[in-house]
Design a protein around this motif. Structure first.
Motif, mmCIF file in Angstrom:
data_model
loop_
_atom_site.group_PDB
_atom_site.id
_atom_site.type_symbol
_atom_site.label_atom_id
_atom_site.label_comp_id
_atom_site.label_asym_id
_atom_site.label_seq_id
_atom_site.Cartn_x
_atom_site.Cartn_y
_atom_site.Cartn_z
ATOM 1 N N LEU A 120 -19.131 -44.659 -9.349
ATOM 2 C CA LEU A 120 -20.400 -45.718 -9.429
ATOM 3 C C LEU A 120 -20.004 -46.546 -8.442
ATOM 4 O O LEU A 120 -21.226 -47.066 -7.803
ATOM 5 N N VAL A 121 -18.780 -46.976 -8.060
ATOM 6 C CA VAL A 121 -18.389 -48.126 -7.064
ATOM 7 C C VAL A 121 -17.503 -47.783 -5.897
ATOM 8 O O VAL A 121 -17.510 -48.638 -4.993
ATOM 9 N N ALA A 122 -16.823 -46.665 -5.816
ATOM 10 C CA ALA A 122 -16.093 -46.450 -5.020
ATOM 11 C C ALA A 122 -16.786 -45.569 -3.891
ATOM 12 O O ALA A 122 -17.672 -44.789 -4.196
ATOM 13 N N PRO A 123 -16.297 -45.712 -2.514
ATOM 14 C CA PRO A 123 -16.722 -44.609 -1.683
ATOM 15 C C PRO A 123 -16.359 -43.066 -1.760
ATOM 16 O O PRO A 123 -15.509 -42.984 -2.690
ATOM 17 N N THR A 124 -17.093 -42.221 -1.180
ATOM 18 C CA THR A 124 -17.023 -40.857 -1.191
ATOM 19 C C THR A 124 -15.563 -40.437 -1.304
ATOM 20 O O THR A 124 -15.096 -39.661 -2.108
ATOM 21 N N SER A 125 -14.598 -41.069 -0.018
ATOM 22 C CA SER A 125 -13.441 -40.489 -0.158
ATOM 23 C C SER A 125 -12.582 -40.755 -1.372
ATOM 24 O O SER A 125 -11.700 -39.872 -1.850
ATOM 25 N N VAL A 126 -12.666 -41.735 -1.990
ATOM 26 C CA VAL A 126 -11.959 -42.141 -3.154
ATOM 27 C C VAL A 126 -12.414 -41.180 -4.399
ATOM 28 O O VAL A 126 -11.617 -40.712 -5.333
ATOM 29 N N VAL A 127 -13.565 -41.080 -4.500
ATOM 30 C CA VAL A 127 -14.200 -40.112 -5.556
ATOM 31 C C VAL A 127 -13.817 -38.776 -5.517
ATOM 32 O O VAL A 127 -13.351 -38.124 -6.387
#
Length: 285
Positions: A120-127
């Motif tokens: 919900l809060v992290a950018p796509t790379s972290v997800v």
């Protein structure tokens, strides 16, 4: 023009009244102009105040989001390392009572919640990094739960060879000898020899360790698949470490860990001040 001046000289009262009227009119005009300038300055001040408030609110939002991301990522990585430690316990202790499995289920459930929060809060790379890492987590738990109990019992037999009680160490050495014969028979491909070696090893391990047939069977099955089991564990550990490193790298990029993390706020544009200064400077000829 001289006639007009002569008229005013002859009628001083009218001239005085005209001067007074002009003074009043000039004062009114000055008040109107001053009020207009003040009103314009007030509007510019209000606009500048709104702009400053918007900048401050955005800075607070960014700082709060940065903190949330940092805390959640740190908790997630801590949970991953806890899973790794618990998974290693399968190789170090008797897990037959199911307590270790319950601990792992609890930690994995918590990690699943942390992953949903990061989505919900992290950018796509972290997800993407968390999803890939979750696959590695499940893999190492699966391999450890499957191979760990056998490895624990297999190495427990070997550890008894150094027991201070001579009769215990002697039985352990016989069991280890039988296990080595079982491995060689299995590698030879001779099914009959393997079956005979399995029976001898089973009896030797039971006599040495006092285990039930089921517990003994776990150690013997690991003995038959030691190389492949160790390979699966090594690949699972490598996948977990690589996935963790990838998440840390993505998180450091997200948090700008290599940069100056001091908050930077755009310089406020004091439009009302610039305008008042420009009005105070007389135009050049």
């Amino acid at each position: 023009m001289s006639g007009l001046w002569q008229y005013f000289e002859e009628n001083n009262e009218i001239f005085a009244a005209l001067v007074a009227a002009l003074a009043i009119l000039g004062g009114l005009l000055g008040s109107v102009i001053g009020a207009k300038i003040q009103a314009n300055g007030g509007r510019d001040q209000a606009a500048a105040a709104r702009e400053a408030a918007a900048i401050a609110a955005e800075a607070q939002r960014v700082a709060a989001l940065w903190t949330v991301r940092q805390v959640q990522i740190a908790e997630y990585i801590q949970g991953v390392r806890k899973v790794d430690r618990l998974a290693c316990q399968y190789y170090l202790e008797d897990s037959a009572d199911g307590a270790l499995r319950m601990q792992l289920d609890e930690v994995q459930e918590d990690l699943s919640l942390k992953q949903a929060e990061l989505e919900l809060v992290a950018p796509t790379s972290v997800v993407h990094a968390t999803r890939n890492l979750m696959f590695s987590i499940n893999k190492i738990v699966q391999v450890s739960a499957s191979e760990g109990p056998g490895a624990y019992r297999y190495h427990a037999v070997h550890s008894q060879t150094s027991n201070e009680e001579s009769n215990v160490s002697a039985l352990a050495r016989q069991a280890v000898y039988a296990l080595n014969n079982l491995r060689r028979a299995s590698e030879s491909g001779d099914l009959a020899a393997r079956e005979a070696a399995y029976q001898v090893a089973s009896q030797a391990v039971c006599s040495s360790m006092g285990w039930t047939p089921r517990q003994t069977g776990i150690a013997l099955r690991y003995c038959l698949n030691t190389r492949s089991a160790e390979g699966r564990r090594r690949r699972a550990k490598q996948g977990l470490h690589e996935g963790t490193d990838a998440l840390i790298e993505a998180a450091r990029t997200m948090l700008k860990s290599e940069d100056d993390v001091a908050p930077t706020v755009p310089t406020q544009r004091r439009r009302w001040l610039r305008r008042s200064r420009s009005e105070a400077v007389p135009p050049t000829a």
